[in-house]
Design an enzyme around this catalytic site. Structure first.
Site, PDB file in Angstrom:
ATOM      1  CG  ASN A   1      34.447  49.837  36.862  1.00  0.00           C
ATOM      2  OD1 ASN A   1      34.646  49.617  35.658  1.00  0.00           O
ATOM      3  ND2 ASN A   1      34.696  48.937  37.792  1.00  0.00           N
TER       4      ASN A   1
ATOM      5  CE  LYS B   1      34.589  45.943  40.258  1.00  0.00           C
ATOM      6  NZ  LYS B   1      33.462  45.051  40.123  1.00  0.00           N
TER       7      LYS B   1
ATOM      8  CB  SER C   1      36.592  42.521  50.316  1.00  0.00           C
ATOM      9  OG  SER C   1      37.412  41.539  49.740  1.00  0.00           O
TER      10      SER C   1
ATOM     11  CB  THR D   1      40.658  41.466  50.400  1.00  0.00           C
ATOM     12  OG1 THR D   1      42.026  41.595  50.104  1.00  0.00           O
ATOM     13  CG2 THR D   1      40.102  42.784  50.844  1.00  0.00           C
TER      14      THR D   1
ATOM     15  CE1 TYR E   1      38.497  46.707  46.586  1.00  0.00           C
ATOM     16  CE2 TYR E   1      39.708  44.700  47.098  1.00  0.00           C
ATOM     17  CZ  TYR E   1      38.521  45.358  46.906  1.00  0.00           C
ATOM     18  OH  TYR E   1      37.345  44.673  47.062  1.00  0.00           O
TER      19      TYR E   1
ATOM     20  CE  LYS F   1      35.916  46.823  49.414  1.00  0.00           C
ATOM     21  NZ  LYS F   1      34.688  47.598  49.148  1.00  0.00           N
TER      22      LYS F   1
HETATM   23  N1  UFG Z   1      43.106  33.281  38.291  1.00  0.00           N
HETATM   24  C1  UFG Z   1      43.737  32.663  37.242  1.00  0.00           C
HETATM   25  N2  UFG Z   1      43.767  33.298  36.040  1.00  0.00           N
HETATM   26  C2  UFG Z   1      43.176  34.523  35.835  1.00  0.00           C
HETATM   27  C3  UFG Z   1      42.526  35.139  36.906  1.00  0.00           C
HETATM   28  C4  UFG Z   1      42.511  34.507  38.129  1.00  0.00           C
HETATM   29  O1  UFG Z   1      44.283  31.566  37.375  1.00  0.00           O
HETATM   30  O2  UFG Z   1      43.268  35.039  34.702  1.00  0.00           O
HETATM   31  C5  UFG Z   1      43.025  32.593  39.589  1.00  0.00           C
HETATM   32  C6  UFG Z   1      43.678  33.329  40.728  1.00  0.00           C
HETATM   33  O3  UFG Z   1      45.045  33.028  40.812  1.00  0.00           O
HETATM   34  C7  UFG Z   1      42.863  32.820  41.925  1.00  0.00           C
HETATM   35  C8  UFG Z   1      41.483  32.597  41.335  1.00  0.00           C
HETATM   36  O4  UFG Z   1      41.664  32.481  39.943  1.00  0.00           O
HETATM   37  O5  UFG Z   1      43.375  31.596  42.366  1.00  0.00           O
HETATM   38  C9  UFG Z   1      40.514  33.722  41.602  1.00  0.00           C
HETATM   39  O6  UFG Z   1      41.093  34.950  41.186  1.00  0.00           O
HETATM   40  P1  UFG Z   1      40.224  36.297  41.059  1.00  0.00           P
HETATM   41  O7  UFG Z   1      41.150  37.358  40.543  1.00  0.00           O
HETATM   42  O8  UFG Z   1      38.974  36.031  40.306  1.00  0.00           O
HETATM   43  O9  UFG Z   1      39.791  36.581  42.556  1.00  0.00           O
HETATM   44  P2  UFG Z   1      40.696  36.854  43.833  1.00  0.00           P
HETATM   45  O10 UFG Z   1      40.314  35.818  44.817  1.00  0.00           O
HETATM   46  O11 UFG Z   1      42.108  37.015  43.543  1.00  0.00           O
HETATM   47  O12 UFG Z   1      40.191  38.326  44.201  1.00  0.00           O
HETATM   48  C10 UFG Z   1      38.936  38.519  44.739  1.00  0.00           C
HETATM   49  C11 UFG Z   1      38.394  39.914  44.421  1.00  0.00           C
HETATM   50  C12 UFG Z   1      39.197  40.983  45.100  1.00  0.00           C
HETATM   51  C13 UFG Z   1      39.411  40.666  46.527  1.00  0.00           C
HETATM   52  C14 UFG Z   1      40.006  39.273  46.679  1.00  0.00           C
HETATM   53  C15 UFG Z   1      40.222  38.832  48.082  1.00  0.00           C
HETATM   54  O13 UFG Z   1      38.396  40.148  43.039  1.00  0.00           O
HETATM   55  O14 UFG Z   1      38.486  42.202  44.988  1.00  0.00           O
HETATM   56  O15 UFG Z   1      39.100  38.351  46.095  1.00  0.00           O
HETATM   57  O16 UFG Z   1      39.028  38.684  48.751  1.00  0.00           O
HETATM   58  F1  UFG Z   1      40.257  41.551  47.087  1.00  0.00           F
END
Ligand code: UFG
Length: 334
Positions: free
Chosen positions: A35, A84, A124, A126, A148, A152
């Site tokens: 990746n 990831k 994480s 998570t 995933y 962790k």
């Molecule tokens: N979001 C949107 N639109 C998108 C993408 C995300 O509105 O296209 C929102 C999500 O709903 C969330 C926020 O933006 O409210 C952040 O989302 P991300 O996908 O950027 O991040 P997450 O918090 O969901 O995920 C991250 C890491 C994971 C980890 C997780 C929990 O990417 O690896 O935090 O710690 F597992």
């Protein structure tokens, strides 16, 4: 110290290699480019002007990885390598369990054989699930909602058990919040393959015109404006946190959050990005994404106390540097 960085060509790994080299450490990278690619390695050399060693290897392959341990005198390991993508892990759980657990076990077997006692693990937030915010290291972990996240939790357990059985071993489990941004040179950053899962790369691709608009996943959460709140942390702050962790290792195991302690909603991030970069990011409100939680931010006191570390860069820095990288970055088909 001479530090083996697994996944060192990846997003967080490459920024950490820069921080390690700039702090005067030597670096040995192990990465299979599953990746990532060579460009990150070139950029590490360009930015730091320093040499490092590289092994193209899957970290789960004991005999192949062993070459790095026989040819280099490794003092410590920072273990990033792993799959990831949350959604992919739901579709292919076996690949995630096999790869993410086997790589940690393989590394530990090599650490035991070559008496490497210093270890930093990429965990994480998570693991906190939808627990109470701010997330504190001592709070009970909730079951992960996807394989995933489960890897962790399991890797943390494997490392704690190994540390208990090997009293000379020192490990810090670093629980990251939401890493975003890029090195200010714009030479390295987050380069997801295909449609980005995460918010910041999606925003930068919309700003660049590669995607029509951002879909905001839900505006009916119990948050400041109804959209999800996260603790975004500049990837260079995160990288520096690893250097501090490596330098503060003590026998046994410990766990430390790396976040800013500050929550930012999806719409707040979009507005900050638009303002600092003077560019529009069209968006529309879409349904909630399955598995998302409303609020996620860190209690950062332990990082300050144990590592003497705290995040220095703000949301504006994150937005500016993420955009700088996106502008330099060519996507397939462009
Ligand atoms: N979001 C949107 N639109 C998108 C993408 C995300 O509105 O296209 C929102 C999500 O709903 C969330 C926020 O933006 O409210 C952040 O989302 P991300 O996908 O950027 O991040 P997450 O918090 O969901 O995920 C991250 C890491 C994971 C980890 C997780 C929990 O990417 O690896 O935090 O710690 F597992």
């Amino acid at each position: 110290m001479n530090i083996l960085v697994t996944g060192g060509a990846g997003y967080i790994g490459s920024h950490t290699c820069i921080a390690l080299l700039e702090a005067g450490h030597q670096v040995v990278i192990a990465d299979d480019f599953s990746n990532s690619d060579e460009k990150a390695l070139e950029a590490i050399g360009t930015i730091t002007g320093k040499d490092f060693k590289f092994y193209q290897v899957n970290v789960a392959r004991f005999h192949r990885l062993e070459k790095a341990f026989t040819e280099q005198k490794i003092d410590g390991v920072i273990h990033f390598a792993g799959f990831k993508a949350v959604g992919e892990s739901v579709e292919n759980p076996l690949d995630y369990y096999a790869n993410n657990l086997k790589s940690t076990i393989t590394l530990l077997k090599l650490c035991r054989k070559y008496k490497v006692q210093q270890f930093v693990f990429s965990s994480s937030a998570t693991v906190y699930g939808d627990g109470e915010v701010p997330f504190v290291e001592t709070q009970n972990l909730k079951p992960a909602t996807n394989p995933y996240g489960e890897t962790k939790v399991m890797n943390e357990k494997i490392l704690k058990d190994y540390a208990k059985a090997n009293p000379e071993f020192a490990v810090i489990l670093l629980r990251y919040f939401n890493p975003v941004g890029a090195h200010p040179s714009g030479l390295i950053g987050e380069h997801p393959r295909g449609i980005p899962n995460n918010l910041m790369p999606y925003i930068t691709q919309v700003a660049k015109g590669l995607r029509d608009q951002l879909y905001v996943f839900g505006d009916d959460y119990d948050t400041v404006d109804g959209t999800g709140v996260r603790d975004y942390i500049h990837v260079m702050d995160l990288a520096e946190g690893h250097v501090q962790a490596m330098e503060h290792l003590q026998k046994g195991w410990d766990v430390v959050n790396l976040g800013t302690g500050k929550g930012t909603s999806v719409l707040e991030l979009v507005r900050a990005f638009e303002k600092v970069n003077e560019i529009e990011v069209p968006y529309s409100i879409a349904p909630r994404r399955e598995g998302d939680i409303a609020l996620c931010y860190a209690d950062t006191q332990k990082a300050q106390r144990v590592l003497g570390w705290r995040a220095k860069r703000n949301v504006e820095d994150m937005c500016r540097d993420a955009w700088q990288f996106e502008k330099n970055n060519r996507h397939e088909g462009q």
